[in-house]
Write an enzyme that holds these catalytic residues in place. Structure first.
Site, PDB file in Angstrom:
ATOM      1  N   HIS A  63      -2.580   7.557   6.830  1.00 17.54           N
ATOM      2  CA  HIS A  63      -1.567   8.409   6.184  1.00 17.54           C
ATOM      3  C   HIS A  63      -2.213   9.695   5.662  1.00 17.54           C
ATOM      4  CE1 HIS A  63       2.211   6.301   6.218  1.00 17.54           C
ATOM      5  NE2 HIS A  63       1.682   5.194   5.751  1.00 17.54           N
ATOM      6  N   GLN A  70       2.965   9.977   0.968  1.00 14.96           N
ATOM      7  CA  GLN A  70       4.269   9.329   1.166  1.00 14.96           C
ATOM      8  C   GLN A  70       5.271   9.676   0.058  1.00 14.96           C
ATOM      9  OE1 GLN A  70       2.266   5.322   2.059  1.00 14.96           O
ATOM     10  NE2 GLN A  70       4.145   5.206   3.268  1.00 14.96           N
ATOM     11  N   CYS A 128       5.770  -0.164   7.431  1.00 14.34           N
ATOM     12  CA  CYS A 128       5.383   1.022   6.670  1.00 14.34           C
ATOM     13  C   CYS A 128       6.577   1.453   5.824  1.00 14.34           C
ATOM     14  CB  CYS A 128       4.998   2.133   7.644  1.00 14.34           C
ATOM     15  SG  CYS A 128       4.534   3.662   6.813  1.00 14.34           S
ATOM     16  N   LEU A 129       6.330   1.749   4.562  1.00 18.96           N
ATOM     17  CA  LEU A 129       7.428   2.159   3.679  1.00 18.96           C
ATOM     18  C   LEU A 129       8.068   3.467   4.157  1.00 18.96           C
ATOM     19  CD1 LEU A 129       5.891   1.305   0.181  1.00 18.96           C
ATOM     20  CD2 LEU A 129       7.697   0.054   1.364  1.00 18.96           C
ATOM     21  N   GLY A 178       0.839  -1.195   0.000  1.00 22.84           N
ATOM     22  CA  GLY A 178       0.000   0.000   0.000  1.00 22.84           C
ATOM     23  C   GLY A 178       0.870   1.240   0.000  1.00 22.84           C
ATOM     24  N   HIS A 233      -4.670   1.527   7.486  1.00 23.23           N
ATOM     25  CA  HIS A 233      -3.303   2.080   7.598  1.00 23.23           C
ATOM     26  C   HIS A 233      -3.104   3.240   6.602  1.00 23.23           C
ATOM     27  CE1 HIS A 233       1.276   1.227   7.825  1.00 23.23           C
ATOM     28  NE2 HIS A 233       1.137   2.163   6.904  1.00 23.23           N
ATOM     29  N   GLU A 234      -3.531   3.021   5.363  1.00 21.70           N
ATOM     30  CA  GLU A 234      -3.324   4.047   4.321  1.00 21.70           C
ATOM     31  C   GLU A 234      -4.199   5.279   4.548  1.00 21.70           C
ATOM     32  OE1 GLU A 234      -0.769   3.820   2.548  1.00 21.70           O
ATOM     33  OE2 GLU A 234      -0.420   1.724   2.996  1.00 21.70           O
TER      34      GLU A 234
HETATM   35 ZN    ZN Z   1       2.539   3.297   5.824  1.00 23.74          ZN
END
Ligand code: ZN
Length: 174
Positions: A140, A51, A94-95, A46, A136-137
């Protein structure tokens, strides 16, 4: 299409609130393609637009396994209409927070409304990994991160560790 650099903590951009998308034009279409390419390249499941530094409510996801057919989702202006009382737990990464996994308990099922990449309004019910990943997204888009589930002490420790790693990776000995 192009790969975009993924922003990591403690960059304050990640704390920005993303704006709803009014129109899906050429820029938004390109952004969606870039998000997919960047997410697949980073082996993530995701990625939210913030991000890569763009505060728009656009999220891409694909929770299919490596040997399965790809199942890309693009969610524009996603809204969760209902959460289940049942919960499930996953170790989430998480990226934007490298090398960190945090066990998080979230509602198991959600009812979600969103607009797809063709401007079509959709409503879905989902559970399991997809539901967790969507939650989660969406966080963000609200400027929230998985480290916010931790105590301040643990959160500071993780951020310090990441900063230390970032600065040490620039040093080379030849
Ligand atoms: Zn994340």
């Amino acid at each position: 299409m192009s790969l975009r650099p993924i922003i990591t903590v403690p960059n304050e951009i990640l704390r920005k609130i993303s704006e709803p998308v009014q129109k899906i034009g050429i820029n938004e279409k390109k952004l969606i393609k870039d998000l997919f390419e960047t997410m697949y390249n980073a082996k993530g499941i995701g990625l939210a637009s913030i991000q890569i530094g763009i505060p728009k409510q656009i999220v891409v996801l694909d929770v299919s396994k490596e040997n399965e057919k790809k199942k890309p989702y693009c969610l524009i202006n996603p809204r969760i209409k209902k959460f289940s009382k049942d919960t499930s737990k996953y170790e989430e990464g998480c990226l934007s927070i490298p090398d960190t996994f945090i066990e998080i308990e979230r509602p198991k099922e959600i009812y979600l409304e969103y607009i797809d990449e063709n401007g079509k309004k959709k409503e879905i019910k989902c559970d399991g990994l997809l539901s967790t990943c969507i939650q989660h997204e969406i966080q963000h888009c609200e400027g929230k991160l998985i480290i916010d589930f931790l105590s301040k002490l643990k959160k500071d420790f993780i951020i310090k560790k990441i900063i230390k790693k970032k600065s040490s990776s620039d040093k080379i000995i030849v």
